[in-house]
Design an enzyme around this catalytic site. Structure first.
Site: not given
Ligand SMILES: Cc1cc2nc3c(=O)[nH]c(=O)nc-3n(C[C@H](O)[C@H](O)[C@H](O)COP(=O)(O)OP(=O)(O)OC[C@H]3O[C@@H](n4cnc5c(N)ncnc54)[C@H](O)[C@@H]3O)c2cc1C
Length: 534
Positions: A124, A237, A283, A344, A379
């Site tokens: 990811e 997000h 992000r 998110h 995060r």
């Protein structure tokens, strides 16, 4: 404002239990499963057992397994993403205790995808190695179903809202809760209380979170004087499906990893104008780029073009997303998918030590409602299920120190709340709309002060007798909004997920946590040495 309702402990039914665990996501279920070996466990959850952020998790859970990966690499990726505010010790715990916790889940019968007999490891955004274990794109559901199936012996209370914590001399003594079906308030006196109430995505109009994520645990703990930390940091997000009904179903980053391209209203690919990593930029960068494109267009979304991904591969790798998109009548070979950013994941929360204990004795917090120091200002993808798992395990281990205590009920009561009829839904909508506009992806002194003025004007929310779910959630949203806005105003820089147009750069002077206790807000005096530049 220490309680949310009027009550008298002498007049309500009460029970006793070694443990009270609040919330049935990964943190609460894992804690319940482990705690039942040491004592009696009451698990309280305000909706159905399976309804949580955890059940919706798609991408997977990060864990160093491959021979060509290393703890050092996962630690550094996490700290880099956290933009200078991760606590190194907490990150080391997270990463090094991941494999034993994952092995335990597998031993319980939870099935992750395998290839040639080995766990299949996905990649990811911002991870330097393949280390994401997954079960299709329904990893959360697989874990939650697995944990629910091993809860025999735990006393489960669904549709039960925890209203208040009962704390005396900075020691937790129990909780006040309401059975929402029977409309009955009751108390559970306990030796240990574990808050696992999840995040607060519903602070904003657009969120990937279910309606259960309203910051309740943070509000419960704050009302009893627990210290909160990093409250300004909410991760948005970039790509939630832009449903006409307001639903914001997550379209995982992994699709952009497979080659998905973002296009604006005119069909032009725009990410190369914003970042060298194009669609796989961090992000916050992608979210701001999308907002910028939306502001230049007549529609409030952009498009995700997945026509270059083989349809059968897409269907096999992302079955839930494929089903959702198909139901909307979108043919991924011909049509673009409308997407927009949505709140998110909440990095901020109840400050804990490395064992998940808060600043109130016997009160633990784990999962998204906690701030253990592992997420910093942003995060790293797939680290949050892991945080809930690892730190709930540690919390149960540590909490055994309270099990020899005797439960001695005290007298608690409150009568300073007012029964008034107000437009709860209207106020909730207004708060979420204004938070989105003023405290969302892009912030400034003006926007933050506008929000604080609205909150001041609606201070009466704090004095309502919040004895039903809608009122109690509004109270939590109000309290968490206030602390998020105050912290964002104090942080005069941009860092991680927090971006201010009036202070667009990171400033080393501000590489400190902001802490809150009651209405006191201050910078943590500790020196942080966990910044990694690349
Ligand atoms: C769509 C989506 C996809 C995601 N994908 C991933 C992913 O692939 N990998 C990853 O690591 N993370 C992912 N995340 C983030 C991750 O799912 C969450 O951070 C994590 O699951 C939080 O777990 P939790 O146990 O702390 O809280 P939750 O799972 O949110 O559970 C909270 C529980 O507390 C209950 N509760 C709340 N307030 C009260 C109250 N007052 N009284 C009683 N009960 C209460 C709720 O009903 C719920 O049961 C995703 C999140 C979303 C929304």
């Amino acid at each position: 404002m220490s309680y949310s309702v009027n009550f008298d402990s002498n007049e309500v039914e009460s029970y006793m239990s070694d443990y009270v665990i609040v919330g049935s996501g990964i943190a609460g279920l894992n804690a319940s499963y482990l705690a039942k070996s040491y004592g009696e466990v009451f698990l309280l959850t305000k909706d159905r057992l399976f309804r949580s952020n955890s059940s919706l998790a798609q991408g997977g859970i990060a864990c160093v397994i491959s021979q060509i990966d290393s703890f050092q690499s996962h630690i550094e990726d996490t700290i880099y993403a956290g933009a200078g505010l991760c606590d190194r010790e907490a990150v080391e715990v997270l990463v090094k205790e991941a494999p034993s916790n994952i092995k335990r889940l597998i031993d319980l019968g939870i099935n992750f995808d395998k290839k040639d007999g080995q766990l299949e490891l996905g990649r990811e955004g911002a991870h330097s190695a393949n280390r994401i274990i997954h079960a299709g794109d329904y990893t959360g559901k697989e874990i939650i179903n697995g944990l629910i199936s091993v809860l025999d012996g735990v006393k489960i209370f669904e549709d039960t809202l925890v209203l208040d914590l009962l704390v005396e001399d900075n020691m937790v003594k129990g909780i006040l809760a309401k059975n929402l079906i029977l409309n009955q308030i009751f108390i559970v006196w306990a030796k240990v209380v574990i808050l696992a109430t999840g995040g607060a995505g519903n602070l904003f109009l657009n969120t990937t979170n279910p309606d259960t994520s309203t910051g309740d645990g943070i509000s419960l703990a704050a009302r009893q004087g627990a210290v909160l930390k990093d409250m300004e940091f909410m991760q948005f997000h970039p790509t939630a499906l832009h449903g006409k009904d307001g639903e914001r179903f997550l379209i995982t980053e992994a699709i952009r990893g497979e080659g998905g391209i973002l296009r604006n209203e005119k069909g032009v690919r725009f990410m190369p104008f914003y970042h060298k990593l194009n669609e796989l930029a961090p992000r916050d960068v992608v979210s701001r780029a999308i907002l910028s494109e939306i502001s230049k267009s007549k529609i409030d979304y952009v498009y995700l073009d997945v026509s270059n991904i083989d349809k059968s591969l897409f269907k096999q790798r992302f079955p839930s997303i494929f089903e959702k998109i198909e139901k909307m009548g979108i043919d991924i070979e011909k049509d673009y998918i409308p997407v927009s950013p949505a709140a998110h994941y909440y990095m901020g929360g109840i400050a804990t030590d490395l064992n998940g204990e808060t600043t109130i004795k016997g009160l633990y917090a784990c999962g998204e409602c906690a701030c253990t120091g592992v997420q910093g200002a942003n995060r790293l993808a797939s680290n949050s299920l892991l945080e809930g798992l690892v730190f709930s395990t540690r919390a149960i281990s540590d909490s055994k120190k309270y099990l020899n205590n005797k439960i001695v009920p005290s007298h608690f009561h409150n009568n300073d709340k007012i029964d008034v009829e107000i437009d709860i839904d209207g106020l909730k909508h207004e708060l979420r709309y204004l938070m989105e506009k003023n405290v969302g992806i892009i912030r400034s002194e003006n926007s933050l002060k506008t929000m604080l003025n609205w909150l001041k004007l609606h201070e009466n929310i704090l004095y309502i007798n919040a004895d039903d779910r809608a009122k109690n959630e509004l109270l939590s949203l109000y309290i968490v909004s206030k602390y998020m806005t105050m912290s964002a105003l104090l942080r005069k820089e941009s860092r991680g997920s927090h971006f201010r147009t009036d202070y667009p750069e990171e400033n080393e002077m501000y590489r400190k946590h902001i802490l809150i206790r009651g209405d006191e807000i201050y910078f943590d005096g500790q020196d942080y040495s966990t910044k990694i530049d690349r």
